[in-house]
Design an enzyme around this catalytic site. Structure first.
Site, PDB file in Angstrom:
ATOM      1  N   ARG A 195      33.439  48.735   7.532  1.00 27.11           N
ATOM      2  CA  ARG A 195      34.696  48.995   6.812  1.00 27.11           C
ATOM      3  C   ARG A 195      34.689  48.199   5.599  1.00 27.11           C
ATOM      4  NH1 ARG A 195      39.895  50.742   8.655  1.00 27.11           N
ATOM      5  NH2 ARG A 195      39.131  51.375  10.669  1.00 27.11           N
ATOM      6  N   ASP A 248      29.128  44.664  -7.567  1.00 24.84           N
ATOM      7  CA  ASP A 248      29.843  44.128  -6.396  1.00 24.84           C
ATOM      8  C   ASP A 248      28.827  43.801  -5.173  1.00 24.84           C
ATOM      9  OD1 ASP A 248      31.708  43.476  -4.669  1.00 24.84           O
ATOM     10  OD2 ASP A 248      32.119  45.516  -3.819  1.00 24.84           O
TER      11      ASP A 248
END
Ligand SMILES: *[C@@H]1O[C@H](CO)[C@@H](O)[C@H](O)[C@H]1NC(C)=O
Ligand SMILES: *[C@@H]1O[C@H](CO)[C@@H](O)[C@H](O)[C@H]1NC(C)=O
Ligand SMILES: *[C@@H]1O[C@H](CO)[C@@H](O)[C@H](O)[C@H]1NC(C)=O
Ligand SMILES: *[C@@H]1O[C@H](CO)[C@@H](O)[C@H](O)[C@H]1NC(C)=O
Ligand SMILES: *[C@@H]1O[C@H](CO)[C@@H](O)[C@H](O)[C@H]1NC(C)=O
Ligand SMILES: *[C@@H]1O[C@H](CO)[C@@H](O)[C@H](O)[C@H]1NC(C)=O
Length: 811
Positions: free
Chosen positions: A530, A644
């Site tokens: 997730r 990221d």
């Protein structure tokens, strides 16, 4: 009033030609009849009109008897040829013919009546006929009855296989020489003596098998050498099976489309499907290929050269330093030395990193040193250089040295062991000594030029009255031709303009339907991850592959869509062992999903939490991740920033090899625009973000270097940078302290004490296993350098790779 007679004749001729041009197509050729090169409509057409067999122009006044798809592609005036009888011996554009002789032989005569090709089916007294069947198979068989064909083109493929065409122990595919030259090239697909379906590079100078990869054992490549039936087939659904256990599904498996499997002139074997793009017309698109980066195909750049590959620019070749190009139009000739070999001058080496030259080892020195290697190669004038490999022999890691007698099959990409090229000393400048040949510096191979082929033929003598008649007919003929030409010019001039490229670029991945993915994930039942952009589910695709399927957040759809677009356009083109492989995507209504390869060990974040990794694995993960990022930043020929980098985005396969995932936040850069590039909104994750984001400075690849440094520190210390910020851990001043600052402060506390005493204070005590103190100290130093506040003080990702690899050698 005689003036109108010639005009009437011309008019009559014109009308006649026109009304008769869609003459009813011939499906078969009976004994005693022929197909003539000079009669343009004299072709065989399959009953379903899909295929045509006839004379195909391969050069000026040069023709090959061929089979092609009747319908030309919109983008490309040339029809797709699938078979040729006489690819290496084109015939003249006049008087040549293909005849089914009374003796049963199918013979191709050139203009001078010489036999260029035949089926060698003489002495079949039966009544035969030649037919082009709906499958594209040209078959010579008995007129009555469905008996076994006497001869069929499916038994003698050139470079293309059609669905359901059997590839047997007697078949081979041979590539064409170039995209403009249909004659036999150097690449060959066939069943090797060990029963394995193989690709061979077979030039006048060298011969070597390059598929399955020669450094893999048969079983490692997923093949079997024990079934000698030697048979393979692509079925009409798009599944390929071979008796050596090779099997695959094409991307668009199950869809009923035209397909061809072709050994292309670049040595890669591909399956194409004909896809109808409504507006732009039909195109052949790649649905499967044996190689995704074609530099591993042997011989592509010839001797003494280096190959680089990217999806955008395709394959590029460049000469090894000290060598120059041999033939300006044809790379297969490779490069030749700028110096005299074996000239008894003093010699030195240029070191090339990330380069491998496969094969042509004249000798191997096991457990050797760099100095010993250099000396061994200097002592032998035939030695062109050596590959210095750090590898596992008999359960021991050693330096082994492979002396090369020929520099062949050189390619560049993430291969860690350096190659040393031997050159006369005056060609080795100090600046050149440790050279990384950059892909962008490579020269493109020029487009192959089309050369006219001239085929001569004997002129027959004719009587003078016949001559007069002929002249008369010619006169009318010329006028007729002029009129027709003008007509064609007007109607076709637009289509000529668009006739250009032959191979469309592979889309790279498959588009799935939402239902397919719903089935694959059993209604999205198994969640495995997730993140900010969405939830990842585990799923099983219809072809049995396990995949990670990421569903982007719906509530967040606008942002999700932008991220999705970035992700798709970026990762679709990337291919590296340390980057996650993307298999496809789905856009349907609100749904946006991406299908990745499944990684057994999940993310680095979970592995760090559950304490699964020992120091050896951690070092390998640091190196692998650095390689993946270095590829993103530099080897791709365009700068791709990740933006990221964090442990959640570094996934681990069954062997704990790291693969960088989630390029959702990345953005493509032009190399030139890198300096003044600026993102409109802050990206990344708190704790891993470089100061540039906060201070609104230009964003460069150094932001990923910073995040990478933090990740490495996290692996070593076991402390999550985000938690440190939240807990204010280690902050003596009451102010938040970052992980980087904490490590620096620990090192400062130990200034003056024994070198490296601080390391024990920062390493993660939970990690079991011995660690090499010196290697770990150096790893921390590299990480700290990556996480410098000043971006110019940080190394580039490829420098990091080099430092870490040297660090591993030093163990
Ligand atoms: C064909 O038949 C002729 C006569 O019957 C014979 O001389 C010749 O050798 C045969 N050729 C082949 C290829 O069998
Ligand atoms: C290919 O092999 C699979 C299983 O090995 C089999 O189910 C399938 O029918 C085969 N397909 C063809 C075209 O032979
Ligand atoms: C060999 O391959 C053929 C074709 O794929 C298959 O039908 C046959 O069963 C195989 N034989 C063995 C011994 O595996
Ligand atoms: C380069 O190769 C082409 C085609 O193979 C040949 O025609 C040409 O003569 C060659 N040029 C040189 C300079 O050798
Ligand atoms: C490699 O060479 C070194 C030094 O010559 C020696 O100590 C070592 O045992 C050798 N290793 C192997 C596996 O032979
Ligand atoms: C095609 O390649 C062959 C082999 O290299 C050469 O002999 C021939 O001249 C070439 N034909 C054309 C049209 O360039």
């Amino acid at each position: 009033m005689f003036w109108h007679i010639p005009i009437l004749i011309i008019l009559y001729n014109f009308l006649f030609t026109y009304s008769s041009s869609p003459s009813s197509p011939t499906h078969s050729l009976s004994k005693g009849s022929s197909v003539y090169v000079d009669r343009k409509d004299d072709n065989l057409v399959s009953p379903n009109k899909l295929f045509t067999a006839g004379f195909y122009e391969v050069g000026t006044n040069a023709y090959c008897f061929s089979i092609w798809f009747t319908e030309p592609l919109a983008q490309n005036m040339n029809p797709t040829v699938i078979w040729m009888a006489n690819r290496d011996m084109p015939v003249n554009g006049k008087h040549s013919k293909l005849s089914l002789q009374d003796d049963g032989d199918l013979v191709l005569h050139d203009a001078d009546q010489s036999i260029v090709w035949s089926t060698e089916t003489k002495n079949t007294s039966r009544s035969l006929s030649l037919q082009l069947e709906d499958t594209g198979n040209l078959v010579l068989r008995e007129v009555n009855g469905d008996s076994v064909p006497v001869w069929e083109s499916f038994d003698h493929p050139t470079d293309t296989l059609l669905p359901d065409q059997l590839f047997t122990k007697n078949s081979q595919l041979i590539s064409s020489r170039s995209n403009a030259n249909f004659s036999s090239g150097y690449f060959r697909l066939y069943f090797e003596n060990n029963n394995v379906l193989s690709l061979l590079y077979n030039s006048p100078e060298i011969t070597s098998v390059y598929w399955p990869p020669p450094y893999q054992k048969t079983w490692e490549a997923g093949r079997s050498a024990y079934n000698n039936s030697r048979i393979a087939k692509l079925d009409s659904q798009g599944q390929f099976n071979s008796s050596d256990d090779l099997g695959f599904f094409v991307w668009d498996f199950g869809m009923s489309r035209q397909r061809i499997m072709k050994l292309d002139y670049d040595g890669n074997i591909r399956v194409y499907s004909l896809i109808d793009h409504q507006k732009e017309g039909k195109k052949w698109e790649v649905q499967w290929q044996a190689f995704s980066g074609s530099c591993k195909i042997h011989g592509v750049c010839g001797p003494n050269s280096l190959c680089t590959y990217s999806q955008e620019t395709g394959r590029k070749c460049a000469c090894v330093p000290g060598y120059k190009r041999k033939n300006q139009t044809d790379w297969t000739f490779g490069c030749e030395p700028k110096f005299r070999t074996c000239a008894q001058v003093s010699e030195d080496y240029i070191k090339l990193r990330f380069v491998e030259f496969y094969g042509f080892d004249m000798s191997v020195l096991l457990n050797s040193t760099l100095e010993a290697c250099k000396q061994a190669c200097l002592n032998d004038c035939k030695c062109k250089g050596f590959q210095f490999k750090f590898e596992n022999t008999n359960y021991n890691y050693n330096y082994n040295c492979y002396l090369k007698s020929l520099l062949y099959n050189g390619y560049q990409r993430g291969f860690r062991d350096p190659m040393y090229i031997k050159l006369p000393k005056q060609l080795v400048s100090p600046a050149q000594q440790a050279l990384i040949v950059k892909g962008s510096n490579l020269i493109c191979p020029e487009q192959q030029q089309i050369m006219p082929i001239q085929r001569s033929y004997e002129k027959k003598h004719a009587s003078s009255s016949l001559k007069f008649l002929l002249w008369f007919v010619y006169g009318i003929g010329i006028m007729e031709v002029l009129l027709v030409l003008i007509f064609f010019y007007i109607t076709l001039k637009d289509s000529f303009r668009t006739a250009k490229s032959y191979f469309p670029i592979a889309s790279g991945f498959k588009r799935f339907t939402y239902t397919e993915l719903k089935t694959a994930t059993r209604n999205f039942s198994k969640e495995i991850g997730r993140g900010g952009a969405g939830v990842v589910y585990k799923g099983k695709l219809s072809d049995d592959r396990t995949a990670g399927i990421k569903m982007l957040k719906e509530g967040n759809i606008h942002q999700g869509e932008a991220e999705f677009q970035a992700e798709i356009s970026t990762i679709g083109r990337l291919n590296h062992m340390n980057l996650i492989e993307t298999w496809g995507y789905c856009i349907e209504g609100k749904h946006r999903l991406v299908v990745y390869e499944y990684m057994e060990n999940g993310s680095l974040a979970t592995c760090l939490n559950s304490n699964k990794l020992d120091w050896g694995k951690k070092l390998e993960i640091a190196i692998g991740t650095a390689k993946g990022l270095a590829y993103l930043h530099e080897e791709c020929l365009e700068w791709v920033l990740h933006c990221d980098v964090k442990p959640h985005n570094i996934l681990l396969d069954a062997d704990y090899n790291p693969k960088v995932a989630d390029f959702g936040l990345s953005k493509l850069f032009d190399r030139g625009a890198i300096e003044n590039s600026c993102f409109s909104r802050i990206r990344g994750t708190r704790g891993y973000m470089a100061p540039e984001w906060v201070f609104n400075l230009p964003i460069t690849s150094k932001v990923d270097v910073y995040s990478y440094g933090v990740v490495v520190l996290e692996m070593i210390t076991g402390k999550s940078p985000l938690q440190m910020l939240q807990l204010g851990e280690g902050s003596s001043s009451g102010r938040d302290q970052t992980l980087v600052e904490w490590v620096r402060s620990k090192i400062r506390e130990h200034i003056g004490s024994q070198n490296g005493a601080w390391i024990e204070e920062i390493v993660d005590g939970r990690t079991c296993g011995e660690y090499d103190t010196r290697a770990l100290i150096n790893l921390v130093k590299v990480a700290l350098q990556c996480a410098e506040d000043d971006r110019d003080a940080r190394p580039s990702m490829s420098q990091v790779v080099n430092i870490l690899l040297d660090l591993r050698y030093d163990d």
